[in-house]
Design an enzyme around this catalytic site. Structure first.
Site, PDB file in Angstrom:
ATOM      1  N   TYR A  93      -9.645   2.597   1.675  1.00 45.50           N
ATOM      2  CA  TYR A  93      -9.862   2.461   3.114  1.00 45.50           C
ATOM      3  C   TYR A  93     -10.873   1.355   3.387  1.00 45.50           C
ATOM      4  O   TYR A  93     -11.748   1.073   2.554  1.00 45.50           O
ATOM      5  CB  TYR A  93     -10.418   3.755   3.701  1.00 45.50           C
TER       6      TYR A  93
ATOM      7  N   HIS B  51      -5.311   7.447  -2.363  1.00 44.87           N
ATOM      8  CA  HIS B  51      -6.310   6.479  -1.927  1.00 44.87           C
ATOM      9  C   HIS B  51      -7.468   6.457  -2.924  1.00 44.87           C
ATOM     10  O   HIS B  51      -7.832   7.486  -3.504  1.00 44.87           O
ATOM     11  CB  HIS B  51      -6.842   6.831  -0.536  1.00 44.87           C
TER      12      HIS B  51
ATOM     13  N   HIS C 202       0.841  -1.206   0.000  1.00 43.71           N
ATOM     14  CA  HIS C 202       0.000   0.000   0.000  1.00 43.71           C
ATOM     15  C   HIS C 202       0.877   1.258   0.000  1.00 43.71           C
ATOM     16  O   HIS C 202       0.667   2.182  -0.798  1.00 43.71           O
ATOM     17  CB  HIS C 202      -0.906  -0.032   1.232  1.00 43.71           C
ATOM     18  N   GLU C 203       1.853   1.287   0.891  1.00 38.69           N
ATOM     19  CA  GLU C 203       2.713   2.471   0.987  1.00 38.69           C
ATOM     20  C   GLU C 203       3.561   2.664  -0.278  1.00 38.69           C
ATOM     21  O   GLU C 203       3.764   3.794  -0.740  1.00 38.69           O
ATOM     22  CB  GLU C 203       3.613   2.370   2.218  1.00 38.69           C
TER      23      GLU C 203
ATOM     24  N   HIS D  80       1.741   4.408  -3.000  1.00 43.49           N
ATOM     25  CA  HIS D  80       1.793   5.864  -2.852  1.00 43.49           C
ATOM     26  C   HIS D  80       3.066   6.404  -3.510  1.00 43.49           C
ATOM     27  O   HIS D  80       3.023   7.373  -4.269  1.00 43.49           O
ATOM     28  CB  HIS D  80       1.795   6.254  -1.365  1.00 43.49           C
TER      29      HIS D  80
END
Length: 488
Positions: free
Chosen positions: A231, A184, A174-175, A178
């Site tokens: 999320y 997101h 996930h990071e 980015h």
């Protein structure tokens, strides 16, 4: 703990070493908002937000979207200067990570690289840094947070922080997305066509700002409910019992909002398009395959579970709940509207209450007028403890005897707890774990119980809820061979 189990069956003495370990997987809010920021970090973020009310170009990045560091003068995904040249990402991992955490980080990088491979050619390459001026530095700091895209500091490093609790492969991935240039999913311009945001329960409203088309390019892809960049339903809420994001009713109650298991097909397509690679998802293996032993999300009933103390009429029991409860979850863990398994000895007496009767303050007495509304305390109903039990079918471990039990648990009220037992043809019944007052949280928490039976074995699980004043709920139950799916 390790337990020696001696069982006599058909004249055969079996000595089995059953090794049990229990892990609480933090909710996304605990370590990372959308899997991110610890309490000390949140204080710093709040100050950064306060300082940035007046538009200005800060000396350092400002946290705006939970775990995302965003300089106010950059556009990220549409800004081609913030893409990594030719998809090549030189990287270093700080030396103060434990070996296991380092291995997990490297596994996350490798999985991204392998998933986005296109027609046999690497689309993204993570290469150990040698002399490159600009590179990705993975730092063991506080919390989990990363900048959007290629945004090096004065020393040439793009810093992604993965602190303690963040060294889970799905969080790493996930990071890193980015860092590759992705916001997101719920910040995309068309978000409101697909999900509802409960703004009254949002801790920091900026975390849910929609980014317009000048910043985010959706590249024509559908809204991805199950993106690794989405999320979960309860992330970033003020009161964790209540969902923050739920799907529009027309999309049903069975889909999952967000996950940290791996890239979705749409995640893969977006990376390939952003870095000008042909779209190719044909090589990606989905699902758990033969690793899956048992599973239930309770969307269509109790699956393979059976009631241990089944009753008829209005007696206490486990039931699949399809709507909000007055003394338990508002919805399941998958999307905040989905069904879940619910145990309450008081439910029959309170089942006439509607969703409007449920509030953070308690259970409204729906027989009174608004001006004279009262709250029913559970203690006013009964003081007699009861137990309700469900059994899994007889399951079989992998050849090495290892298995992982994973489930989400919601405990509500002053006195209710859950025991998990294991037994089998060659295993004496024993308690694996009690979830009591110490573990009680009045919101969904994921747990893992790891079993090591030494050799291939049959076993059955038993979930026993003890109810005095409160309720117990279960959701998202898996049993898999080998390692736990969130820890791989």
């Amino acid at each position: 703990m390790a337990v020696n189990v001696f069982t006599y069956t058909s004249g055969l003495v079996l000595l089995a070493l059953l090794v049990v370990s229990v892990t609480c997987r933090p909710t996304l809010e605990d370590t990372h908002q959308g899997v991110g920021i610890s309490s000390p970090e949140k204080a710093n973020v709040a100050q950064a937000r306060s300082d940035s009310v007046q538009p200005k170009v800060p000396d350092r990045p400002v946290f705006i979207l939970g775990d995302v560091e965003i300089p106010l003068h950059r556009n990220a995904i549409r800004n081609k200067s913030m893409h990594w040249k030719d998809g090549i990402v030189p990287f270093v991992v700080d030396n103060d990570y434990p070996d296991t955490a380092r291995a997990t980080i490297l596994a996350g990088l490798h999985e991204i690289e392998a998933d986005v491979e296109s027609q046999g050619t690497k689309c993204i390459q993570f290469i150990p840094r040698t002399t490159e001026q600009n590179y990705l530095r993975i730092k063991r700091g506080t919390g989990c947070h990363s900048p959007i895209g290629f945004d090096p500091g004065e020393d040439g490093a793009v810093v992604s922080t993965l602190g303690p609790g963040c060294e889970i492969k799905g969080i790493v991935m996930h990071e890193i997305l980015h860092v590759l240039g992705f916001y997101h999913e719920q910040n995309r311009p068309d978000r409101d066509l697909y999900v509802d945001i409960n703004e009254t329960n949002v801790a920091v409203i900026r975390d849910f700002y929609i980014r317009n088309e000048t910043i985010i390019d959706t590249m024509g892809t559908p809204y991805d409910f199950e993106s690794i960049m989405h999320y979960g339903a309860y992330d970033a809420g003020k009161v964790h019992r209540y969902p923050v994001i739920t799907p529009k009713p027309k999309y049903g109650k069975t889909l999952r909002l967000g996950q940290r298991l791996g890239l979705s097909d749409i995640d893969v397509m977006k990376i390939q398009m952003l870095y000008h690679c042909p779209i190719d998802t044909s090589h990606i293996q989905r699902g758990l395959g033969d690793r899956l032993i048992d599973y239930c999300d309770f969307a269509f009933g109790m699956c393979n579970f059976s009631l241990g103390n089944a009753t008829t009429g209005s007696g206490p029991t486990w039931v699949v709940q399809n709507e909000s409860t007055p003394d338990g979850p508002v919805g399941g863990i998958s999307n905040g509207l989905d069904p879940f398994l619910f145990a309450s000895k008081e439910w029959d007496e309170l089942s006439s209450l509607t969703t409007e009767d449920v509030s953070p303050q308690g259970i409204r007495n729906s027989t009174t007028t608004d001006s004279a509304a009262t709250t029913i305390a559970p203690s006013a109903i009964s003081k007699t403890p009861v137990t309700v039990t469900i059994y899994s079918p007889l399951l079989t471990s992998g050849d090495d005897g290892r298995a992982c039990i994973q489930f989400a648990l919601f405990q509500y009220g002053p006195s209710s707890y859950l025991d998990v037992f294991v037994s089998g043809p060659l295993l004496q019944r024993q308690r694996l774990r009690t979830f009591g007052d110490v573990s009680r949280m009045e919101f969904w928490v994921r747990y893992e119980i790891k079993l090591d039976m030494g050799t291939k074995a049959e076993f059955q699980l038993e979930f026993v809820a003890y109810l005095l004043e409160g309720t117990v709920s279960l959701d998202d139950y898996y049993v898999v061979k080998g390692n736990c799916i969130y820890a791989d």
